[in-house]
Structures are given as structure tokens and as C-alpha cells.
Design an enzyme around this catalytic site. Structure first.
Site, PDB file in Angstrom:
ATOM      1  N   LYS A  72       0.872  -1.179   0.000  1.00 45.76           N
ATOM      2  CA  LYS A  72       0.000   0.000   0.000  1.00 45.76           C
ATOM      3  C   LYS A  72       0.915   1.236   0.000  1.00 45.76           C
ATOM      4  CE  LYS A  72      -4.124   1.814   0.373  1.00 45.76           C
ATOM      5  NZ  LYS A  72      -4.928   1.948  -0.842  1.00 45.76           N
ATOM      6  N   ASP A 109      -5.269  -2.862  -2.306  1.00 44.35           N
ATOM      7  CA  ASP A 109      -6.719  -2.885  -2.549  1.00 44.35           C
ATOM      8  C   ASP A 109      -7.024  -3.362  -3.971  1.00 44.35           C
ATOM      9  OD1 ASP A 109      -5.297  -0.482  -2.808  1.00 44.35           O
ATOM     10  OD2 ASP A 109      -7.106   0.699  -3.044  1.00 44.35           O
TER      11      ASP A 109
END
Ligand code: NAD
Length: 408
Positions: free
Chosen positions: A221, A275
Site C-alpha cells: 500500500k 486494494d
């Protein structure tokens, strides 16, 4: 020449495993349903080895008294001696263990990982035919997750909102580091180091090369957490280039230089934002083979992937370091089913198969997986799967193991 004397597995100077024909392998039965799933697992592994190698090979099991059983018999949950025995024998296997309440130990599993520096949590995710899955084409999923096991938010560096420690940290950050944290804020620290990131990614690349996998995806991330997750990805590319330059190419090179066609024998190194990867493993699962990722992402993606193949309670796993490896069931002790001979032993059995692969006894590992799959396909399953498969015959844990041995 045949050698029937039980010996320890050892490591060569290059760090490879030297496995005798009769290796001594320590095991921890585990608490709760450990007493049900361990005998089932041992039966299947022993029979598979015997069936595959006749008298040439067998395992000499060595019980370690750890967990509740250890506490009742020795007064210790996890002795230094048990840890040393695991380390000395290089390969071990364990059932699930209760987290002792008020014994000054956060978790026995975490203690074993940390004390033996088992820095890679390895979770293969592959579909077993006939297992109910929420996916339309679950057979496309064949991935192995390498999750960093020692740092990230799991390092346990955190302070409760309102505590003296949290107040001190907040005062320092606000006064000297330019932050504007509210007074009543809980604080957690996310350490991600170059050394630990690189050794984890190297282990994933080693595995991809040895098993002929097409790619290693660095899941992170880093668009938000630049100096922790972003650094993990950068260090991953660095170790691939510096240490495996001849065996890897980046995804950018794949398209710039090879027109999107992977040259034989090269592992493609790519990265995906966490994600987005959760979407892609649903939409294009066959694009991913090996995933290397920091601790927290790894925790989430391993369970999500296991659910995609329908096997949350059947997923195998291992904690692997440079000097030793511990194979384990990934579920807990399910105390309400303990001793009922009811639960599904597949997670520990498949971890046992992973252990056989790790030892280089691949034929027997494949035999275990084939026989387990055949048993499920015949509709012979434990209660958890029986309620999801129409027309299935529900059997006990021990009966399921016996059915697998008949299919070996
Ligand atoms: P759990 O995995 O033990 O059980 C949750 C539920 O999942 C069970 O009630 C059961 O319905 C189902 N289940 C689990 N294993 C199954 C199997 N093999 N076959 C069929 N159904 C199965 O999780 P929990 O209840 O949160 O934890 C119980 C204890 O286990 C706690 O002390 C926890 O700390 C410990 N734990 C240990 C490990 C480990 O040793 N690796 C992992 C997770 C939890």
C-alpha cells in the site's frame, strides 16, 4: 545404500536440506481438536510415505510437550528445550495451540515464530475439486502467499489512548516532528525494515524459481504508506535485480523488451497496490502465482484467498526461516469440538504434504493431495463440508483419514 537408522535432518553449508531415509521429525499434537486431527494426519502421512517409498523411507516422530499438554505434564507451556529441539531438527509440524491466559505469553505461535526467526509465513492456495467455492472458476486459483512474519504493525509496539506512554509519544511528535495529533489518540508503530523485507522477497523468488512459477507480485500500500509499504516494494525490486538479475525480469521489461511474452525460465517481478490486488485475485486469478507482502496485508489476503477456494478451514501453512521450518494447521483449537472425533483434519494433513514437499519427498506429497481430493470427490467428508455438498456422506475425523489412506 539403504539406511534405516533414524537421524536428524541437517543443513548443508549452502543451507540446503540433507534428509536421511528415516528422519526424526518433532511434532506438537496441539490443544483442543489437536488430539483429533494430529492422529488423523499422522496416519495419512505415514501411509503415504510407506505406499510411495515402500521400506526405503519412513518418518520417526518425536513428540514435544508444548501447549496445554506440556503445561499439565511439565509445568511449562513452551520450554527452551522444546524450542531447541525444533531448531536442532530443522523441520517440525504442529497442531493448533491455545493462547494461555495470564501466563505472560502473548501467543505460543508467535513465540515459536519469533524465537526461531521463522520469518516467512507461507500459505499455498489451490482449489480442491468438489469443495464448495463462491467462485465461478475456482480452479484458476493457484497461488502461494509469502507473508512477512516478524514486523509491521504485528511487532506489538503500541500504546493505549490516554496512557502515559501515548501522551509522551504524542507530546514528542507534536512538539518536534510537526504533527497535530489529538490528545486522546491510540498509537501503533509500523516498522518495516530493509533486511527483513529483502529476505522475505528473496525467499519468495527462490520458491518461484525452484517450482517454475511465472511471477512474484509485491503486494503493498505504498501509494499511501510510502516509507514502509512503498519501501517494501522498492526493496523487493532491488533484491530481485541485485541477487536474481539473470533469473528475473520486471513487468515493465516484459512489455518493453519481450512484447508481453515471458522468456523461458524467467520469473516476472511485478507489484500491485493492496486494494487493487484484492479485486484482481477475484477477476483475473490466473495472473498471479506467488505473492510477497508485509505482515498485515498477508494476513488479510491469505484468508481471502483461502475462502475463494472454499477452504478456510482446510488451508495449509508453514512458518519458514533460514535454519528451520514449522508446518501447521492454520485454524485454531475449536475447543467445543475437542475430542469429539468430528472436525476436518485437512488443514493439518495438507500442511503435512507441504512438509513432505519441503523435504524433497514430492511424490508422497502429491499422493496425499490426490488421495484427499479423491475422497472429497467421492462425497466422503466431515460435518463442515457435508452440510455444503449435496448427497455427501458425513464421516468422523478418523474415518475421513482412513478413507484417504484407502485412496492413496
Ligand atoms: P478456531 O479456528 O479454533 O475455531 C472457530 C470455528 O471454526 C470452530 O468453532 C469451528 O466451527 C470451525 N473450525 C475450526 N477448525 C475446524 C476444523 N478443522 N474442522 C471443522 N471446523 C473447524 O478459532 P477460535 O475459536 O477463534 O480460537 C480458539 C483458540 O484457538 C484460541 O485460543 C485461539 O487463540 C487459538 N488459535 C490458535 C491458532 C494456531 O494455533 N495457529 C490459530 C487461531 C486461533
Amino acid at each position: 545404500m539403504q539406511n534405516n537408522v533414524p537421524r536428524k535432518i541437517t543443513l548443508t553449508e549452502q543451507g540446503a536440506l540433507d534428509v536421511p531415509d528415516v528422519p526424526i521429525i518433532p511434532y506438537i499434537e496441539g490443544d483442543g481438536i489437536g488430539r483429533d486431527i494430529w492422529p488423523a494426519t499422522r496416519l495419512v502421512i505415514d501411509r503415504a510415505v510407506a505406499k510411495t517409498y515402500r521400506e526405503k523411507r519412513r518418518i520417526e516422530w518425536l513428540e514435544l510437550l508444548v501447549g496445554e499438554k506440556g503445561f499439565h505434564q511439565t509445568g511449562q507451556w513452551l520450554s527452551d528445550e522444546a524450542l531447541k529441539t525444533i531448531g536442532d531438527h530443522v523441520v517440525a509440524i504442529k497442531g493448533p495451540m491455545t493462547t494461555p491466559v495470564g501466563a505472560g505469553i502473548r501467543s505460543l505461535n508467535v513465540a515459536i515464530r519469533q524465537k526461531l526467526d521463522l520469518y516467512a509465513c507461507v500459505r499455498p492456495v489451490r482449489y480442491i475439486e468438489s469443495v464448495p467455492s463462491p467462485m465461478k472458476a475456482p480452479e484458476k486459483i493457484d497461488m502461494v502467499v509469502f507473508r512477512e512474519n516478524t514486523e509491521d504493525l504485528y511487532a506489538g509496539i503500541e500504546w493505549q489512548a490516554g496512557s502515559d506512554e501515548a501522551k509522551k509519544v504524542i507530546a514528542f511528535l507534536n512538539a518536534q516532528m510537526g504533527t497535530e495529533l489529538a490528545e486522546h489518540t491510540g498509537i501503533g508503530i509500523k516498522p518495516i525494515s530493509e533486511t527483513n523485507s529483502k529476505r522475505l522477497v528473496a525467499k519468495a523468488i527462490d520458491y518461484a524459481i525452484e517450482s517454475g512459477r511465472s511471477s512474484v507480485t509485491l503486494m503493498h500500500k505504498g501509494n499511501i504508506m510510502k516509507f514502509t509499504e512503498g519501501a517494501f516494494s522498492r526493496w523487493g525490486y532491488e533484491v530481485a535485480k541485485d541477487r536474481y538479475g539473470d533469473q528475473t525480469i520486471t513487468e515493465a521489461e516484459l512489455y518493453d523488451r519481450f512484447d508481453g511474452r515471458r522468456p523461458d525460465g524467467k520469473v516476472v517481478i511485478k507489484d500491485r497496490i493492496a486494494d487493487m490486488l484484492f479485486q484482481q485475485v477475484l477477476l483475473r486469478p490466473d495472473d498471479f502465482a506467488v505473492i510477497a507482502t508485509p505482515n498485515l496485508n498477508g494476513d488479510y489476503i491469505s484468508d481471502a484467498l483461502a475462502a475463494q477456494v472454499g477452504g478456510l478451514g482446510m488451508a495449509p501453512g508453514a512458518n519458514i526461516g533460514d535454519a528451520c521450518a514449522v508446518f501447521e494447521a492454520t485454524h485454531g483449537t475449536a475447543p467445543k469440538y475437542a475430542g469429539l472425533d468430528k472436525v476436518n483434519p485437512s488443514s493439518l494433513i495438507l500442511s503435512g504434504a507441504m512438509m513432505l514437499d519441503y523435504m524433497g519427498w514430492n511424490e508422497s506429497a502429491e499422493n496425499v493431495r490426490r488421495a484427499l481430493q479423491k475422497t472429497i470427490k467421492q462425497g466422503v467428508v466431515t460435518y463442515d463440508l457435508a452440510r455444503q455438498i449435496q448427497g455427501a456422506r458425513e464421516v468422523k475425523c478418523s474415518e475421513f483419514a482412513a478413507a484417504i489412506t484407502r485412496n492413496l
